[in-house]
Design a protein around this motif. Structure first.
Motif, PDB file in Angstrom:
ATOM      1  N   GLU A   1      14.542  -8.264   8.728  1.00  0.00           N
ATOM      2  CA  GLU A   1      14.060  -9.641   8.582  1.00  0.00           C
ATOM      3  C   GLU A   1      12.695  -9.877   9.225  1.00  0.00           C
ATOM      4  O   GLU A   1      12.288 -11.020   9.408  1.00  0.00           O
ATOM      5  N   THR A   2      11.999  -8.821   9.581  1.00  0.00           N
ATOM      6  CA  THR A   2      10.689  -8.968  10.208  1.00  0.00           C
ATOM      7  C   THR A   2       9.739  -9.669   9.231  1.00  0.00           C
ATOM      8  O   THR A   2       9.693  -9.341   8.043  1.00  0.00           O
ATOM      9  N   ASP A   3       8.994 -10.641   9.743  1.00  0.00           N
ATOM     10  CA  ASP A   3       8.024 -11.367   8.912  1.00  0.00           C
ATOM     11  C   ASP A   3       6.954 -10.417   8.382  1.00  0.00           C
ATOM     12  O   ASP A   3       6.645  -9.394   8.997  1.00  0.00           O
ATOM     13  N   GLY A   4       6.381 -10.810   7.254  1.00  0.00           N
ATOM     14  CA  GLY A   4       5.219 -10.115   6.731  1.00  0.00           C
ATOM     15  C   GLY A   4       5.530  -8.883   5.898  1.00  0.00           C
ATOM     16  O   GLY A   4       4.611  -8.132   5.568  1.00  0.00           O
ATOM     17  N   ILE A   5       6.774  -8.673   5.527  1.00  0.00           N
ATOM     18  CA  ILE A   5       7.100  -7.551   4.644  1.00  0.00           C
ATOM     19  C   ILE A   5       7.190  -8.097   3.225  1.00  0.00           C
ATOM     20  O   ILE A   5       8.040  -8.927   2.913  1.00  0.00           O
ATOM     21  N   GLU A   6       6.277  -7.639   2.371  1.00  0.00           N
ATOM     22  CA  GLU A   6       6.274  -8.094   0.986  1.00  0.00           C
ATOM     23  C   GLU A   6       7.192  -7.248   0.112  1.00  0.00           C
ATOM     24  O   GLU A   6       7.782  -7.748  -0.834  1.00  0.00           O
ATOM     25  N   ASN A   7       7.272  -5.973   0.417  1.00  0.00           N
ATOM     26  CA  ASN A   7       8.131  -5.078  -0.347  1.00  0.00           C
ATOM     27  C   ASN A   7       8.588  -3.945   0.561  1.00  0.00           C
ATOM     28  O   ASN A   7       7.851  -3.512   1.443  1.00  0.00           O
TER      29      ASN A   7
END
Length: 151
Positions: free
Chosen positions: A108-114
């Protein structure tokens, strides 16, 4: 793989002798205990009885994560992802098969698009197919076997 008229307890924790004593007191009567750990329990008359049980067999898992990241991916994002992966691994149960979607949903870490996941029971995994864990096995993740890349 067990002999007929036997039972197998697969146990995490406790000392071997504590488990042996517990199985002697509470195991099914007349059915042979089976496993990869053996010892002796004493009955109330002081007679010894062989008792066996199993410790889970570790199944090492290698994991590669390819992350497409956005500008809001934290500076310590790789460490956060690794912590999420290892925490998930700590919750795995004996004989629990691995499914990629179960792991993907805990990252759930922010900033992962894919996210692209590959795993296996040998180095350089090539698939996200489920990993079947044998009944007396337990999957083990370790930071030394987790590779995180930005693509």
């Amino acid at each position: 793989g067990r002999p007929g008229h036997s039972f197998e307890a697969v146990v995490i924790g406790w000392t071997d002798q504590a488990i042996i004593d517990l199985l002697w007191l509470h195991g099914p009567a007349g059915i042979q205990p089976y496993g990869n750990v053996s010892g002796t329990a004493l009955d109330s008359s002081g007679h010894s009885h062989p008792i066996s049980f199993s410790r889970p067999v570790d199944v090492d898992v290698w994991l590669e994560l390819d992350l497409e990241i956005a500008t809001d991916f934290p500076i310590d994002g790789d460490a956060l992802v690794l912590a999420e992966v290892l925490a998930w691994g700590q919750g795995l149960q004996i004989g629990q098969d691995l499914r990629s979607w179960r792991l993907e949903r805990v990252i759930e870490t922010d900033g992962i698009e894919n996210l692209t996941l590959r795993w296996g029971t040998a180095a350089s995994p090539t698939t996200d197919d489920p990993i079947t864990i044998p009944g007396a096995g337990i999957a083990k993740l370790d930071s030394a076997r987790v590779l995180i890349r930005h693509v």
